[in-house]
Design an enzyme around this catalytic site. Structure first.
Site, short mmCIF file in Angstrom:
data_model
loop_
_atom_site.label_atom_id
_atom_site.label_comp_id
_atom_site.label_asym_id
_atom_site.label_seq_id
_atom_site.Cartn_x
_atom_site.Cartn_y
_atom_site.Cartn_z
N HIS A 1 47.93 -14.87 8.88
CA HIS A 1 48.70 -15.80 8.05
C HIS A 1 49.08 -17.07 8.80
O HIS A 1 49.63 -17.99 8.22
CB HIS A 1 49.93 -15.09 7.48
N LYS B 1 60.22 -7.87 -0.46
CA LYS B 1 60.13 -7.44 -1.86
C LYS B 1 61.48 -7.12 -2.47
O LYS B 1 62.33 -6.51 -1.83
CB LYS B 1 59.24 -6.21 -1.97
N TRP C 1 49.54 -2.82 -8.67
CA TRP C 1 49.41 -4.24 -8.97
C TRP C 1 48.88 -4.51 -10.38
O TRP C 1 48.35 -5.56 -10.68
CB TRP C 1 48.58 -4.95 -7.88
#
Ligand code: GLN
Ligand code: ZN
Length: 751
Positions: free
Chosen positions: A689, A111, A556
């Protein structure tokens, strides 16, 4: 003259052109020339927009994937595994995405400060590798100049670049590389000068962080001497408390984010070194509200009286973090829309402020801004007396469960009757093409509600049957009705509006569309009860109620700027509390509140952590503590650096936490060695993932390690996150192995 500029503009195009183009190119459906043409077109539109309203056209903010990656390429920081003499766009894409056919792994992504933008982490392998190696910036400058624009290039500064990079070996003192790195920056400055650039914007966002002294000295080294052209040093996102440092720098301007520094504007102007420009970041690049032009003007005017033309006006940061153009919103409530401003509109605001300061007469936009703000302030859409009254009457005991965990767990164990090492998943199941098509057709009105609901019901029924066949212990309904874990709830909650086109880049071609929280939040009607009950009606095993927690809902979304975030998060918590209460009443025994954004909400400066953590913990507890001892509260987090906040995680007092660890197992276990986590925990035992199906043995090994730090009575078995990105074959195979691993553990553990 007070000059006007922005720090950067969104690079995705008004219609998300870059996303479509990139994906088509990677898919070999589009050739390089066409891709380049699309990017250039976006640049030209962005430049033209700035040219007509501002004093500079910012160049270098565009990127095909990520601007930190571009900087790394420019400086020659390309890891050897991408072995290449010539850095091309394809090499950049490989660094960002890996190369599956040649088994080359991508660089890490993380991030960008406290935003939801992700950058590619530069990997410095060798200090000798710094070399001017990628010339995209200079080409873009030449193109913009050829169009007759007054260009201000932007580059990421050397100290922020180093700070954000990763070195091999990890303990290496990165700062020792500064001298070598500066040689390349000097070359860059020289080239810019040769291109007749008078001002360059050098971003050093780390100037707002808690910096070690050596790094502050680094700034003196890097910027202590004149580089032959005017440097505008920028910092944003934080309070700037290093004004004294400016005296030691030979830069010609400093840009500050005044949404964070507004109260010290007076001191700033007083202490600003003579001759230095102050670029005042007043138009918020992180949020979507119209700027209060009159009030900004008032403040700026006072500053202008003191420093005259040394005052510039700007956006607080790059406009990368807001959607492109509000005029594309055609279905939004016009009242709410009139309170908003996206990137295109923000440029007009910056320009209006500068023009007013120069002409000393208010710009026509001021009147509109005043009117809209007044309407917003008084709007009944925003203010709900019931919500405000409820907040005023929160009692202390609403933050506490009836009894502490040790007592609750006994009651829960009796009711749930789960085996040791209970197995569960995190919530979502594969979001297949068919499912996406179904939701899309429903949204577009191609199919009607009944048909849509029947299809979702069928999917839930399937999901339950599959989980029973796999012999999982605690089931989920699978989240088939949700396209996004925040938007789904935002759509149902009072106080939120969704945009049609409010896309913001998350990374590369990945965009997100954060909902806009504009008013007092409340739940108008139940949000999940019917689907969860439907799922529960199909099985005798417990099904988890599945909600997004208050912190993640807030982090978010674009949130309101007219009240403190602590009030906003408390309102969200109360709305969720209602849903949790109803889920419990309807007979649901386990309720999960996902908080994947809990860790990333941590403020950039450590002194602000306790305040944040205290409110974040309280919001979670306010939402969840409504239930009886017998109802089991779960939470889920997926960010791997929990070590420094593990005590706050414990304070959430969730009965069970499932946590992502598959990629950094060791770190969590280290934390658990030092801190005795008191409740139940499910350290994710495989990485969702990756398409790879983990073996039973791998998972048994993982669990064997886990029981060394977590007593088996308190250990859950689960993947590390939701399964929506996987396909069904991978999902079933992996879960089947996971259940087998749990059974092996049960057999070898005396109960
Ligand atoms: N329950 C959500 C899911 O399974 C959690 C997603 C997340 O952690 N980001 O998809
Ligand atoms: Zn997750």
């Amino acid at each position: 003259m007070t000059l006007a500029h922005i720090l950067g503009f969104p690079r995705i195009g008004k219609q998300r052109e870059i996303k479509k183009a990139l994906e088509a190119y990677w898919d070999k459906q589009l050739d390089l020339a066409s891709l380049l043409a699309i990017g250039r077109q976006i640049c030209r539109e962005n430049w033209q927009l700035q040219h007509t309203t501002l004093d500079f056209v910012t160049v270098g903010d565009f990127s095909w994937y990520d601007h930190v990656l571009d900087t790394a390429a420019m400086l020659g920081v390309v890891p050897a595994r991408f072995a290449t003499k010539q850095i091309s766009l394809d090499v950049l894409f490989q660094m960002a995405r890996g190369n599956l056919t040649e088994n080359v792994i991508a660089c890490e992504m993380t991030k960008w400060f406290d935003t939801n933008y992700h950058y590619i982490v530069p990997e410095i392998e060798d200090s000798k590798q710094f070399r001017l190696s990628y010339y995209e910036l200079f080409e873009a400058i030449s193109q913009a100049q050829a169009l007759g624009y007054s260009v201000k290039p932007v580059i990421l500064g050397p100290l922020s670049f180093l700070w954000l990079s990763k070195c091999h070996p990890i303990k290496f003192d990165k700062l020792s590389l500064l001298d070598n790195l500066m040689q390349v920056y000097q070359q860059i400055f020289k080239q810019l000068k040769a291109l007749n650039i008078s001002w360059v914007q050098v971003d050093e966002p780390i100037l707002g962080l808690d910096l070690p002294l050596a790094w502050l000295d680094g700034f003196k080294k890097a910027y202590g001497t004149h580089h032959g052209l005017n440097i505008l040093l920028t910092t944003y996102f934080t309070l700037f408390d290093k004004i004294a440092l400016l005296n030691d720098l030979a830069v010609q301007g400093i840009h500050l984010d005044l949404t964070k520094n507004c109260h010290q504007l007076e001191q700033l102007t007083r202490d600003l070194p003579n001759q230095m420009i102050l670029s005042a970041g007043v138009v918020d690049g992180r949020n979507v509200w119209k700027c209060d032009l009159s009030s900004c003007y008032g403040q700026l005017l006072k500053t202008k009286e003191k420093i005259q033309d040394r005052l510039w006006v700007a956006s607080t940061c790059s406009l990368l973090h807001v959607p492109v153009d509000l005029t594309l919103e055609t279905t939004m409530d016009p009242k709410v829309k009139s309170w908003l401003s996206f990137a295109v509109q923000k440029i007009e605001e910056v320009s209006a402020l500068a023009r007013a300061l120069n002409d000393e007469t208010p710009h026509p936009l001021f009147q509109i801004s005043d009117q809209c703000l007044k309407m917003r302030e008084q709007s009944s859409l925003i203010h709900d007396p019931k919500v405000k009254a409820r907040i005023a009457h929160i009692e202390k005991d609403m933050y506490h469960r009836k009894h502490p965990y040790p007592k609750r767990t006994k009651t829960q164990k009796e009711i749930l009757n789960l085996p040791l090492f209970p197995t569960t998943t995190i919530g979502s199941f594969p979001q297949t093409q068919d499912l996406r098509k179904l939701r899309f057709e429903y949204k577009k009105g191609v199919i009607l509600k009944d048909e849509y609901q029947a299809a979702i019901a069928k999917q839930i029924e399937n999901n339950i049957a599959i989980q029973e066949a796999l012999d999982l212990d605690v089931l989920v309904h699978g989240e088939a009705e949700r396209n996004d874990m925040v938007e789904y709830f935002a759509k149902l909650l009072q106080g939120y509006v969704l945009s049609d086109n409010g896309w913001v880049q998350s990374y590369g071609s990945r965009l997100v569309k954060p909902p806009i929280l504009f008013g007092d939040v409340a739940r108008s009607s139940p949000m999940t009860i019917s689907w969860i009950n439907y799922a529960q009606s199909k099985t005798t095993r417990p099904v988890k109620g599945m909600l997004t927690g208050p912190i993640t809902m807030m982090r978010w979304s674009f949130i309101r700027d007219d009240q403190d975030w602590t009030i906003t998060v408390t309102q969200l918590a109360l709305a969720l509390r209602d849903e949790i209460e109803d889920l419990e009443k309807s007979g649901i025994k386990i309720i999960q509140l996902d908080e994947p954004a809990f860790r990333e909400g941590l403020p950039l400066t450590q002194k602000d952590w306790p305040f944040y953590l205290n409110w974040a913990v309280n919001a979670f507890r306010l939402a969840s503590c409504v239930v009886q001892d017998s109802t089991q509260i779960h939470t889920h987090m997926c960010y791997s650096e929990f070590n420094d906040i593990i005590e706050s995680i414990a304070q959430l007092d969730a009965d069970v936490i499932t946590i992502e660890t598959a990629r950094s197992q060791r770190e969590l276990f280290l934390a658990l060695e030092q801190f005795d986590y008191p409740n139940e925990i499910g350290p994710g035992i495989y990485d969702v993932h990756s398409p790879r199906v983990p073996t039973i043995k791998e998972m048994v090994d993982h669990l064997t390690n886990a029981v060394k730090v977590i007593p088996s009575q308190r250990l859950w078995v689960n993947p590390d996150c939701g399964l929506k990105t996987r396909d069904w074959a991978q999902t079933k195979a992996a879960l089947s192995n996971m259940v087998a691993a749990a059974k092996i553990m049960r057999r070898s553990t005396p109960s």
